[in-house]
Design a protein around this motif. Structure first.
Motif, PDB file in Angstrom:
ATOM      1  N   ILE A  25     -22.418  34.071   7.081  1.00  0.00           N
ATOM      2  CA  ILE A  25     -21.047  34.049   7.596  1.00  0.00           C
ATOM      3  C   ILE A  25     -21.008  34.592   9.018  1.00  0.00           C
ATOM      4  CG2 ILE A  25     -18.731  35.046   7.324  1.00  0.00           C
ATOM      5  CD1 ILE A  25     -19.342  32.858   5.267  1.00  0.00           C
ATOM      6  N   THR A  26     -21.728  35.682   9.263  1.00  0.00           N
ATOM      7  CA  THR A  26     -21.757  36.280  10.597  1.00  0.00           C
ATOM      8  C   THR A  26     -22.310  35.295  11.619  1.00  0.00           C
ATOM      9  OG1 THR A  26     -21.968  38.497   9.690  1.00  0.00           O
ATOM     10  CG2 THR A  26     -22.671  38.201  11.970  1.00  0.00           C
ATOM     11  N   GLU A  27     -23.421  34.651  11.300  1.00  0.00           N
ATOM     12  CA  GLU A  27     -24.007  33.669  12.219  1.00  0.00           C
ATOM     13  C   GLU A  27     -23.047  32.518  12.492  1.00  0.00           C
ATOM     14  OE1 GLU A  27     -27.882  32.365  10.946  1.00  0.00           O
ATOM     15  OE2 GLU A  27     -28.606  34.420  10.766  1.00  0.00           O
ATOM     16  N   THR A  28     -22.355  32.049  11.458  1.00  0.00           N
ATOM     17  CA  THR A  28     -21.413  30.946  11.629  1.00  0.00           C
ATOM     18  C   THR A  28     -20.256  31.357  12.528  1.00  0.00           C
ATOM     19  OG1 THR A  28     -21.973  30.066   9.447  1.00  0.00           O
ATOM     20  CG2 THR A  28     -19.893  29.332  10.417  1.00  0.00           C
ATOM     21  N   LEU A  29     -19.692  32.529  12.280  1.00  0.00           N
ATOM     22  CA  LEU A  29     -18.590  32.995  13.123  1.00  0.00           C
ATOM     23  C   LEU A  29     -19.038  33.206  14.563  1.00  0.00           C
ATOM     24  CD1 LEU A  29     -16.852  35.469  10.651  1.00  0.00           C
ATOM     25  CD2 LEU A  29     -16.041  33.215  11.356  1.00  0.00           C
ATOM     26  N   ASN A  30     -20.262  33.712  14.748  1.00  0.00           N
ATOM     27  CA  ASN A  30     -20.800  33.905  16.097  1.00  0.00           C
ATOM     28  C   ASN A  30     -20.927  32.591  16.861  1.00  0.00           C
ATOM     29  OD1 ASN A  30     -23.084  36.662  15.293  1.00  0.00           O
ATOM     30  ND2 ASN A  30     -20.929  36.709  15.800  1.00  0.00           N
ATOM     31  N   LEU A  31     -21.181  31.497  16.160  1.00  0.00           N
ATOM     32  CA  LEU A  31     -21.260  30.181  16.805  1.00  0.00           C
ATOM     33  C   LEU A  31     -19.946  29.804  17.485  1.00  0.00           C
ATOM     34  CD1 LEU A  31     -23.229  28.099  14.143  1.00  0.00           C
ATOM     35  CD2 LEU A  31     -24.066  28.879  16.373  1.00  0.00           C
ATOM     36  N   PHE A  32     -18.842  30.321  16.973  1.00  0.00           N
ATOM     37  CA  PHE A  32     -17.527  30.047  17.541  1.00  0.00           C
ATOM     38  C   PHE A  32     -17.098  31.111  18.544  1.00  0.00           C
ATOM     39  CE2 PHE A  32     -17.542  27.663  13.592  1.00  0.00           C
ATOM     40  CZ  PHE A  32     -17.022  26.450  14.004  1.00  0.00           C
ATOM     41  N   GLY A  33     -18.008  32.011  18.896  1.00  0.00           N
ATOM     42  CA  GLY A  33     -17.716  33.051  19.871  1.00  0.00           C
ATOM     43  C   GLY A  33     -16.950  34.223  19.291  1.00  0.00           C
ATOM     44  N   ILE A  34     -16.954  34.330  17.959  1.00  0.00           N
ATOM     45  CA  ILE A  34     -16.236  35.401  17.286  1.00  0.00           C
ATOM     46  C   ILE A  34     -17.172  36.588  17.095  1.00  0.00           C
ATOM     47  CG2 ILE A  34     -15.047  36.066  15.155  1.00  0.00           C
ATOM     48  CD1 ILE A  34     -14.324  33.075  14.851  1.00  0.00           C
ATOM     49  N   ASN A  35     -16.717  37.762  17.503  1.00  0.00           N
ATOM     50  CA  ASN A  35     -17.474  38.995  17.289  1.00  0.00           C
ATOM     51  C   ASN A  35     -17.211  39.461  15.864  1.00  0.00           C
ATOM     52  OD1 ASN A  35     -18.205  39.157  20.115  1.00  0.00           O
ATOM     53  ND2 ASN A  35     -16.103  39.783  20.463  1.00  0.00           N
ATOM     54  N   VAL A  36     -18.253  39.889  15.163  1.00  0.00           N
ATOM     55  CA  VAL A  36     -18.116  40.288  13.770  1.00  0.00           C
ATOM     56  C   VAL A  36     -18.584  41.726  13.589  1.00  0.00           C
ATOM     57  CG1 VAL A  36     -18.742  39.768  11.392  1.00  0.00           C
ATOM     58  CG2 VAL A  36     -18.528  37.908  13.026  1.00  0.00           C
ATOM     59  N   ILE A  37     -17.723  42.524  12.978  1.00  0.00           N
ATOM     60  CA  ILE A  37     -18.096  43.862  12.536  1.00  0.00           C
ATOM     61  C   ILE A  37     -18.305  43.739  11.035  1.00  0.00           C
ATOM     62  CG2 ILE A  37     -17.355  46.255  12.255  1.00  0.00           C
ATOM     63  CD1 ILE A  37     -15.587  45.813  14.754  1.00  0.00           C
ATOM     64  N   CYS A  38     -19.498  44.046  10.567  1.00  0.00           N
ATOM     65  CA  CYS A  38     -19.833  43.877   9.157  1.00  0.00           C
ATOM     66  C   CYS A  38     -19.784  45.208   8.418  1.00  0.00           C
ATOM     67  CB  CYS A  38     -21.233  43.282   9.011  1.00  0.00           C
ATOM     68  SG  CYS A  38     -21.359  41.616   9.632  1.00  0.00           S
ATOM     69  N   ALA A  39     -19.157  45.159   7.258  1.00  0.00           N
ATOM     70  CA  ALA A  39     -19.135  46.305   6.351  1.00  0.00           C
ATOM     71  C   ALA A  39     -19.801  45.866   5.058  1.00  0.00           C
ATOM     72  CB  ALA A  39     -17.698  46.735   6.081  1.00  0.00           C
ATOM     73  N   LYS A  40     -20.489  46.803   4.399  1.00  0.00           N
ATOM     74  CA  LYS A  40     -21.209  46.430   3.182  1.00  0.00           C
ATOM     75  C   LYS A  40     -20.343  46.486   1.930  1.00  0.00           C
ATOM     76  CE  LYS A  40     -23.457  50.880   3.467  1.00  0.00           C
ATOM     77  NZ  LYS A  40     -24.692  51.522   3.770  1.00  0.00           N
ATOM     78  N   ASN A  41     -19.103  47.001   2.075  1.00  0.00           N
ATOM     79  CA  ASN A  41     -18.159  46.999   0.963  1.00  0.00           C
ATOM     80  C   ASN A  41     -16.750  47.265   1.506  1.00  0.00           C
ATOM     81  OD1 ASN A  41     -17.828  49.895   1.185  1.00  0.00           O
ATOM     82  ND2 ASN A  41     -19.771  50.112   0.082  1.00  0.00           N
ATOM     83  N   GLY A  42     -15.775  47.166   0.625  1.00  0.00           N
ATOM     84  CA  GLY A  42     -14.399  47.352   1.056  1.00  0.00           C
ATOM     85  C   GLY A  42     -14.112  48.747   1.574  1.00  0.00           C
ATOM     86  N   GLU A  43     -14.688  49.745   0.932  1.00  0.00           N
ATOM     87  CA  GLU A  43     -14.465  51.125   1.362  1.00  0.00           C
ATOM     88  C   GLU A  43     -14.962  51.337   2.791  1.00  0.00           C
ATOM     89  OE1 GLU A  43     -15.926  55.555   0.029  1.00  0.00           O
ATOM     90  OE2 GLU A  43     -15.597  54.075  -1.554  1.00  0.00           O
TER      91      GLU A  43
END
Length: 57
Positions: A25-43
């Motif tokens: 998902i991160t790689e796909t969003l990056n293709l559109f120029g979207i910066n992604v902050i990833c969290a490993k869970n909801g908390e």
């Protein structure tokens, strides 16, 4: 009008506990120029959101 750049430079907070899915998902969003902050869970995601100085969607 070129809609491919509509979300460019946007930052998204994404919470996912499966590494393979998170990476895809991160790689796909990056293709559109979207910066992604990833969290490993909801908390962790809520913690990132509360401490962020940037506007997240």
């Amino acid at each position: 009008m070129n809609n491919n750049k509509i979300l460019e430079n946007t930052t998204v907070l994404y919470a996912e506990d499966e590494d393979a899915i998170q990476n895809g998902i991160t790689e796909t969003l990056n293709l559109f120029g979207i910066n992604v902050i990833c969290a490993k869970n909801g908390e962790e995601g809520v913690s990132f959101f509360k401490s962020s100085k940037k506007k997240l969607i």
